[in-house]
Design a protein around this motif. Structure first.
Motif, short mmCIF file in Angstrom:
data_model
loop_
_atom_site.label_atom_id
_atom_site.label_comp_id
_atom_site.label_asym_id
_atom_site.label_seq_id
_atom_site.Cartn_x
_atom_site.Cartn_y
_atom_site.Cartn_z
N LEU A 1 43.18 51.70 27.40
CA LEU A 1 44.41 50.96 27.15
C LEU A 1 45.20 50.91 28.44
O LEU A 1 45.47 51.92 29.05
CB LEU A 1 45.25 51.68 26.08
CG LEU A 1 46.64 51.14 25.82
CD1 LEU A 1 46.53 49.75 25.21
CD2 LEU A 1 47.42 52.06 24.93
N VAL A 2 45.55 49.70 28.85
CA VAL A 2 46.28 49.55 30.10
C VAL A 2 47.72 49.96 29.92
O VAL A 2 48.24 50.04 28.82
CB VAL A 2 46.19 48.10 30.60
CG1 VAL A 2 44.77 47.74 30.92
CG2 VAL A 2 46.74 47.15 29.55
N GLY B 1 43.29 69.81 36.44
CA GLY B 1 42.42 69.10 37.38
C GLY B 1 42.35 67.62 37.11
O GLY B 1 42.02 66.84 38.01
N ASN B 2 42.64 67.20 35.88
CA ASN B 2 42.55 65.78 35.54
C ASN B 2 43.83 65.24 34.91
O ASN B 2 43.82 64.22 34.23
CB ASN B 2 41.37 65.54 34.58
CG ASN B 2 41.54 66.24 33.24
OD1 ASN B 2 42.08 67.34 33.18
ND2 ASN B 2 41.08 65.61 32.17
N GLY B 3 44.95 65.90 35.19
CA GLY B 3 46.22 65.41 34.69
C GLY B 3 46.90 64.51 35.71
O GLY B 3 46.72 64.67 36.92
N THR B 4 47.69 63.57 35.22
CA THR B 4 48.48 62.69 36.07
C THR B 4 49.88 62.60 35.49
O THR B 4 50.15 63.07 34.38
CB THR B 4 47.88 61.27 36.14
OG1 THR B 4 48.12 60.58 34.90
CG2 THR B 4 46.37 61.32 36.41
N PHE B 5 50.78 61.94 36.20
CA PHE B 5 52.14 61.79 35.69
C PHE B 5 52.16 61.06 34.35
O PHE B 5 53.09 61.22 33.57
CB PHE B 5 53.01 61.05 36.71
CG PHE B 5 52.71 59.57 36.80
CD1 PHE B 5 53.42 58.65 36.04
CD2 PHE B 5 51.71 59.10 37.64
CE1 PHE B 5 53.15 57.30 36.12
CE2 PHE B 5 51.43 57.75 37.73
CZ PHE B 5 52.16 56.84 36.96
N LEU B 6 51.13 60.26 34.07
CA LEU B 6 51.09 59.51 32.82
C LEU B 6 50.98 60.40 31.59
O LEU B 6 51.25 59.96 30.48
CB LEU B 6 49.91 58.53 32.84
CG LEU B 6 50.01 57.37 33.82
CD1 LEU B 6 48.70 56.63 33.90
CD2 LEU B 6 51.13 56.43 33.41
N GLN B 7 50.54 61.64 31.79
CA GLN B 7 50.41 62.57 30.67
C GLN B 7 51.56 63.56 30.58
O GLN B 7 51.54 64.44 29.73
CB GLN B 7 49.08 63.31 30.77
CG GLN B 7 47.87 62.42 30.50
CD GLN B 7 46.93 62.37 31.69
OE1 GLN B 7 47.34 62.52 32.84
NE2 GLN B 7 45.64 62.15 31.43
N GLY C 1 51.41 55.67 24.24
CA GLY C 1 52.44 55.39 25.22
C GLY C 1 51.98 55.60 26.65
O GLY C 1 52.78 55.50 27.58
N SER C 2 50.69 55.87 26.84
CA SER C 2 50.15 56.12 28.17
C SER C 2 48.76 55.53 28.28
O SER C 2 48.04 55.42 27.28
CB SER C 2 50.10 57.63 28.46
OG SER C 2 49.46 57.88 29.68
N THR C 3 48.36 55.18 29.49
CA THR C 3 47.01 54.65 29.70
C THR C 3 45.95 55.71 29.46
O THR C 3 44.93 55.45 28.86
CB THR C 3 46.86 54.12 31.14
OG1 THR C 3 47.90 53.19 31.39
CG2 THR C 3 45.53 53.43 31.33
#
Length: 380
Positions: free
Chosen positions: A378-379, A25-31, A80-82
């Motif tokens: 972290l951006v 539910g709270n995952g994005t491609f960044l993870q 390595g990810s925001t």
């Protein structure tokens, strides 16, 4: 429920990415591992975790890495990810499950690390609201600090209604730029990506930093790793790039995020930056996105608000705000240095370069058996 925590292995990559992109539910491609793996092997010591329920079903993943501060071992959301985690199954968005999973992760890392640093995904980018997980950090005694971020709702809006909502000075800047016969289009070739990266480097030179990503990495994002997620756009005057932007598309939330914005700092007769921001808003609206994200406007772990930056962002349409939360638990009496996102502003060019820097945070003791330090988002 009973939870089992184990380390991630490369053999888990397919299961991990399927879970993040299609089951959480709270995952994005960044993870995803697909994104994280663009970093060269050896850059980070991976410490990612997978959390299973008593039936063997994957309930959560935690992208993370080990950070050594002298002899202190820090478990931190993957640098390595925001955004990090925990990333929870979409049906687990409840207080009991969120607390249970976070407690299981904390129990696992307590015997292996001296400090913990979590960076969950803000609700703007979530497919499912993340309130229960955010509360779980509070319930377990973590101290949270917020960063102010801004976004613009664009669903159903037209170029005319967007421009009409700008503050007067921004509206005038855009109208002046519209008279310059500028062209806004996607960047397609390697030469165009290189030109954009050079423009970005020019913008960052005054801050003494380099872009987080290399030109090679941007080209990889565009052509192979993130072809449906990373977008590159340029503003041209007589075939000369005068401004450019990079975006990330968060499909689960239908939100477009501006990763990089840059403009030719030598141009003073009009504002390429104002035109770029206007066209970015029109782009997001034309895509049918719910919102366009401008990113953070705070410094020093949220303690300092860059008023010039946030005021400039607020000039472009009716901006709304949300808070990025980062929770950091440290061993009793320890002071932590954490990576923070710091935003600078070139007031004349209206460029918002982002750098990664270190900052020290203090500790206090809300519980008798541990102390807590605070960090920030972290951006990218």
């Amino acid at each position: 429920m009973q939870w089992t925590v184990r380390p991630y292995t490369p053999a888990d990559e397919a299961e991990w990415d399927r879970f993040v992109m299609h089951e959480s539910g709270n995952g994005t491609f960044l993870q995803t591992r697909n994104f994280l793996n663009y970093h060269p092997a050896g850059r980070f010591t991976d410490a990612s975790l997978m959390v299973y329920n008593e039936h063997g079903g994957l309930g959560a993943v935690v992208p993370a890495a080990l950070r050594l501060d002298g002899a202190t071992r820090i478990f931190r959301s993957h640098p390595g990810s925001t955004f990090g985690g925990p990333v929870l199954r979409s049906t687990y968005n409840s207080a009991a499950k969120s607390i249970g999973i976070l407690q299981a992760v904390e129990d696992y890392i307590a015997t292996r690390y001296d400090a913990a640093d979590f960076r969950p995904t803000p609700d703007l980018f979530n497919g499912v609201e993340n309130v229960a997980l955010q509360y779980a950090f509070t319930y377990l005694g973590y101290t949270q600090q917020t960063e102010l971020s801004t976004w613009v709702p664009v669903a159903g809006r037209t170029p005319e209604t967007l421009l009409a909502s700008f503050r007067q000075n921004k509206k005038q800047d855009v109208k002046k730029a519209l008279k310059q016969d500028l062209t806004f289009r996607k960047l397609e070739t390697r030469a165009e990506i290189d030109a954009f990266h050079a423009l970005l480097r020019q913008n960052l030179q005054k801050f003494g930093v380099e872009p987080v990503h290399t030109a090679d990495e941007l080209w990889e994002f565009k052509t192979s790793r993130l072809p449906d997620i990373a977008g590159f756009y340029g503003v041209f005057a007589d075939e000369q790039m005068v401004a450019g932007g990079m975006t990330f598309y968060f499909a689960q939330a239908n939100v477009l995020h501006t990763q990089y914005l840059a403009a030719d700092l030598s141009i003073r007769s009009y504002s390429p930056a104002a035109y770029l921001y206007y066209r970015m808003l029109c782009l997001a609206a034309g895509m049918g996105s719910n919102a366009l994200s401008w990113g953070i406007s705070t410094e020093e772990r949220g303690k300092v608000l860059n008023f010039g930056l946030v005021e400039s962002k607020e000039g472009y349409a009716r901006v709304r705000a949300f808070d990025n939360v980062r929770a950091v638990s440290a061993g009793r009496g320890i002071q932590r240095r954490v990576l923070v996102g710091q935003v600078g502003l070139d007031e004349q060019a209206e460029i918002f370069p982002v750098t990664q820097v270190g900052g020290t945070v203090g500790t206090h003791s809300p519980c008798p058996d541990r102390a807590f330090a605070v960090g920030v988002i972290l951006v990218f």
